[in-house]
Design a protein around this motif. Sequence first.
Motif, short mmCIF file in Angstrom:
data_model
loop_
_atom_site.label_atom_id
_atom_site.label_comp_id
_atom_site.label_asym_id
_atom_site.label_seq_id
_atom_site.Cartn_x
_atom_site.Cartn_y
_atom_site.Cartn_z
N LEU A 1 188.50 21.44 53.41
CA LEU A 1 189.48 20.47 53.92
C LEU A 1 189.45 20.36 55.43
O LEU A 1 189.73 19.31 55.99
CB LEU A 1 190.89 20.85 53.46
CG LEU A 1 191.15 20.77 51.96
CD1 LEU A 1 192.55 21.25 51.63
CD2 LEU A 1 190.95 19.35 51.46
N VAL B 1 192.84 14.59 56.03
CA VAL B 1 193.72 14.82 54.89
C VAL B 1 195.07 14.14 55.16
O VAL B 1 195.56 14.15 56.28
CB VAL B 1 193.92 16.34 54.71
CG1 VAL B 1 194.98 16.65 53.68
CG2 VAL B 1 192.59 17.00 54.36
N GLN C 1 195.48 22.85 55.59
CA GLN C 1 194.02 22.72 55.46
C GLN C 1 193.33 24.06 55.71
O GLN C 1 192.43 24.46 54.97
CB GLN C 1 193.50 21.67 56.47
CG GLN C 1 193.91 20.25 56.13
CD GLN C 1 193.48 19.26 57.21
OE1 GLN C 1 194.28 18.86 58.04
NE2 GLN C 1 192.22 18.87 57.23
N ASP D 1 191.51 26.24 52.70
CA ASP D 1 190.09 26.57 52.80
C ASP D 1 189.86 28.08 52.69
O ASP D 1 188.94 28.53 52.01
CB ASP D 1 189.52 26.07 54.12
CG ASP D 1 189.13 24.58 54.06
OD1 ASP D 1 189.40 23.96 53.02
OD2 ASP D 1 188.56 24.09 55.06
N ILE E 1 195.67 22.01 48.96
CA ILE E 1 196.66 21.97 50.05
C ILE E 1 198.07 21.87 49.50
O ILE E 1 199.01 22.41 50.08
CB ILE E 1 196.33 20.82 51.03
CG1 ILE E 1 197.18 20.94 52.31
CG2 ILE E 1 196.49 19.45 50.40
CD1 ILE E 1 196.72 20.06 53.44
N ASN F 1 191.63 17.88 61.68
CA ASN F 1 191.98 16.64 60.98
C ASN F 1 191.80 15.46 61.94
O ASN F 1 192.62 15.24 62.83
CB ASN F 1 193.44 16.73 60.49
CG ASN F 1 193.84 15.55 59.62
OD1 ASN F 1 193.56 14.40 59.94
ND2 ASN F 1 194.51 15.84 58.51
#
Lengths: 177, 849
Positions: free
Chosen positions: B8, B13, B584, B588, B594, B732
Motif C-alpha cells: 500500500l 489509497v 498504509q 504493509d 488497511i 501516498n
Amino acid sequence: MTDTQSSRLAAETATGGSIVDVSFTVNGSATSVTVEARRTLSDVIREDCELTGTHLGCEHGVCGACTVLVDGQPSRSCLMLAAQAEGRDITTIEGLAGPDGELHPVQQAMMDAHGFQCAFCSPGFLMSTVALLDENPDPTSEEIREELSGNLCRCTGYQSIVDGVERAVKIMKGGSK
Amino acid sequence: MSANTSGLVGQSVKRVEDDRLLVGNGRYVADVNPPGVLHAVFLRSPLAHATITSIDATAARRAPGVVAIFTGSDMEAITHPFPPFAMQPDLYTPLYYCLSSTTVRMVGDPVALVLAESRHLAEDALELIEVDYEPLDTVASIAEGLSPTKPQLWEKANGNVLYDHVHTFAPGNESVDAVFAGADRVITERLSCPRQSNQPMETRGSVVEVDPDTGHMTIHNATQSSHMLRWIGAALTGKQSTREAAKGIIANKERRKAFLAGAKSFLKENAEGLKAQDNDGMKSQLKADKSFLKHANLIGVGLLGKDDYPDVVAQDIGGGFGAKGSIAREDVALIAAAGELGRSVKWIEDRVENLMDGGQAREEDLTLSIAVDDDGTFRGLKVDLVIDQGAYPGFPVGAPLASAIMKVMFPGSYNWDAFEMRSRIVATNKGKYVAYRGPWANETWARERMVDIVARALKMSPAEIRLKNLIGDDQMPTAMITGPKIDETMSTKKTLERALELLDIDQFERDRDTALAENHYLGLGIASYHEAAPGPPGYWECVNPGTETLLNEEAQATVETDGSVVVYTSQMPHGQSHETTYGQIVADELGVAIEDVKLVFGDTRRTPFSILGTGGSRGGPIGGGAMKYASRAVREQLVDAASKLLEADVADIEIVNGNVHVAGVPARGVTFAELIAQTAGDGFEATRSYRGKGDGGWSVATHACIVDVDLDTGKVTFPRYLVVEDCGPIINPAIVDGQVRGGVAQGIGAVLYERATYDDDANLQSATYMDYLIPTSMEIPEIEVHHMETLSPGGENDFRGVGEGGMIGAPAAITNAIEDALSPFGARITSQYLPPTKILELAGVISPD
C-alpha cells in the motif's frame, strides 16, 4: 405548568421575552423548536437538532462552512435566524447519504478525488456542490470554480475539490467513476 | 524473511478519515457538549496599549445566566505565568499570565472571562463589565520596536528589543569581512514581509469536562499537541503554596506516578540531549528577570503535589498550520476556571478573536548583502533580520525558534565562503507571532529574491546563477556552512534542472510578446530550496542545543485477542491524513488490509508521550518511522508464535491478508485471533521510540511559475505553476500532492491577498474575512506537482516531511515572477505583499498614496 412552558418562561425571563416557535423540516423530519428570536439557524441545527456536521467557520457569512440547503437553495445558516426557517425544508450534510448509508455521488466523488484534508469546510462545499449540480448538471471547470468561490478551504488549494466535482458530474451522468 | 507486504505504501489509497468526515460524523471540539456545560467568552481590550486603572464586574455578575466572572487579578491568584521555553543566549522571554490584570499590550488582550449558561448570555454580560483604561503610546511597527524613544512593553526588558545576537560562520581562513572585501561586488537590498495569519478554517476551542463526582478533568481541545497541553495545563493551574504542594506530594503518590509514567521513557530516551541544553540561554533570561526561578519552583513543586491531573482528548481538528501548536492563554484560564467551579466549561473562539489573537506570523525585515564575483560565484552572505514578535511570545515556540532555524537555513543549497546573520526580535503591540507552516520560510523568500536581484545586476539568468552556485552531487557528502550534514537527499540542483526541462521557455517568450498587446505582462519566476523535514541527525543541535530531544516520537502497535490491529501514535493529526498513511505503513508491515488497522491518537490516556505532537514535518519520517518499527516488532512476534504453532522456520512464515501461514500453504494458515487463541497468548504488543537514523532528512523543491499581470487592474494570475518536489519515497501521492498544493495556495495568499493590517496606533484593521482575504477557488490556479524520490544512501526509513514546503517556496517564486513581468518598468520588489495597488505602483500606472 408543563416542562416546556416552564423552560419557556425561564428563557423569556432571561432574554426579555423574545421567544419564538418555529417549525420546519430537517433532512425529511418535521421539527418544531422554541427558541430565542436571536438564535441563528446554524445554532438550532447544531444545538437543538444535534446535527453537528454543519460547521461554523467565520459566523459572518464569508467562509461558507455553514452552508445548508433551504428549499434546495444553498444558504449561510450562520446569517439566517432560526425564525426565518419557518415552514422551510432544510437539508444538511447528514441528509445527503441514503438511508442505508450509501454515499451521495458528491460524497463518493470527493472521497475518490481526495477532495479534502482537515475537512472542516467540507459540509459547506458538499452542500454548495449539490446545489450547483442540481441547477447545472454539467458545469465547466470555470463554472465550478466560480460557483464554489463562496466557500473557503485553507488546506487543499481547491484543485482536489474541483476534481471531486468533476468526478461527481461523471457519476451522476451515469458514466464511469 | 520474505517481504509479505500488501504494497500500500506508494499508492494513492483513499482516505480512511473520509468515512466519517464526509458524512458529517466528524467530532470537532465544538461538537463536544458535556451535560451542564458553561459557556465561556473573554472580554478583550479595545486598545493596543493601556494601563487598566479599574475593572468592575459587579453588574455583569448579576446578569441573567452568569455563573462566574474571572478578572486578571482573579487568575493571577490561581495560575502561574507562562514560563520561558527553549531559552537562547541574548534572548529575554517575558513572563505573562493567562489574563492581563494591569497592562494590556494588544487589541484583543484578554482581561476577563465570563462563564454563563449560554454563549448568548455570556456575551450579554460582557458588555456590563466596566474597565477603565489609561491609554499608553503604542509600538506599531518594527521601526518603532527598534526606537529607543518608544514606551517599553515589558518592564524587565532592555527596551523593546528582546533578542540581539550575531551568528558568524566562516570555516575557511578568511573572516566574513575579509571574504566580502575580497569579492568583486557586494549587492545589498532591504526586504520586508508584512504580517500574515495562519487562519485554519476551524478556530481555536476548548471544552474542559469536569466529572461531577470526582472532579477529574478531561480537556477536549483543538490542539496540535495533546501531551504538551496536558502538562502545561496541569503545571500552570491549581496554584498552591509550597506547603500545600508538599502535603500533596506525600498524599498523591499513585496519581503522580501515573502522570509521570508517560514521560519516563521519553526522559530515558533523551537523557543525553536534555543534558546538552544551553545554559547560556538560561543565564541571559535570569540576567533580565529572576522571577522565573520563583515561578519555576512553584510550578515544579505544585505539579508534583497536585491532587489530580487532567487528561486531554483531541479528536478531529479543522486545520492548524502551526497556530494550534501554541498553548493558548485562554486554555489556561478555562482549565483554572473549571477547577475553581467544579463545572465543565466550553469556549469556541469566534473568527474576529482568531484574527486578533489566534496567531499571526512572518512579519520580518531582512537586509541581505551578497558578496559575489563578476562571474557569478557567490562568496559571502550577510543578513540582518528583525522579527516582530507582537505583544506576547508564542508558547512553546515562536519568534526565537524561527530565528534560530533561519540562522541555520539562510545559506540554502548554495556554496558560500562565509555567512553572518544578526538576529533581533522586537516586541510590539500586535497579535502574537506563532509558528506558521515553515516558520523559517522567509530565509527562502529573502535569499531567493536576492539571488534574482544579484543575477539581474550581473546580467545572468536566474537559472544560470543558481546552477552555478548550487551544491551538486559531485560535492557530496558535505555540510552546510552552518553545520548540518548534506548527502544526496539534498537534491535541490536536480529539482531545478528538472523544472527547467518541464518549462517551455521558448513558448513562454512567445506568449510574453502576445500578451503585451492586451496590456498584460508575463513573467517567469523560480525558487529552489531544501528544508529540514525534519533534518539529518545533528541538525537540531545546530539550531539550538538540546532541541533534538523535541523530535522524538513513540508508537505502539498491538494485536488484540480478537485479532484486531490497534496502533497508537503521539502525533496529533489535523488534516494530514495520518490514519490513512499510518494505516498504509502498518498494513504493509503486518500483511493486513488497511481497513483492519485502527489508529488511536490525541487521547493522552492511551497515546504515548511526545512534546511537539504534530509539527516540524515529523509525521512521516519520525512518527511514521516509530509506527513502522513498532508494527515490525509485532510482526516478528506474530511470526515467531506462528513458527512454533505451525512447526516451521520463521523464514518460511508469511502473512497475507491477515492469514499467517507457511509459504505456499495459505489454506493451512491461521488468523491473528486463531494464532493468539491456539498459542494461549494474550495478544501482541510492541512500543518503539524513534527520532531518525541518518536517513537524510531533507525535503527539497523547486517552484517555477509564470504570472500574468494585468496592468488595467493590477490583478495577477498564473498561466502555469509547477513544483518539482523531492520528499524521498512517497507514502501516498495524492496526499503529498494535496499538501504541496495547499502550501502553495497559502503562499499565493501571502503575496497577493492576505495581510494582518494594523494602523499607526496598532489598531487591527483586518478583523473579519472582508478585510483579511483568504484566496478562493477563483484565485488559486491548477498546480502541477512533479515528484523525484531520491533515496538516502543507507537510509532505511526514508520518508521525509512534505507539509511545509509548498508554503516555503511559493512566495519567492511568485515575487520573482512578478519582478520579471514588471522588468520593462525597472520594478524592484522588496515587499512580500503585492496587492493590486502595489502592482500598479510598481508599474508606474498609479503613484504611491
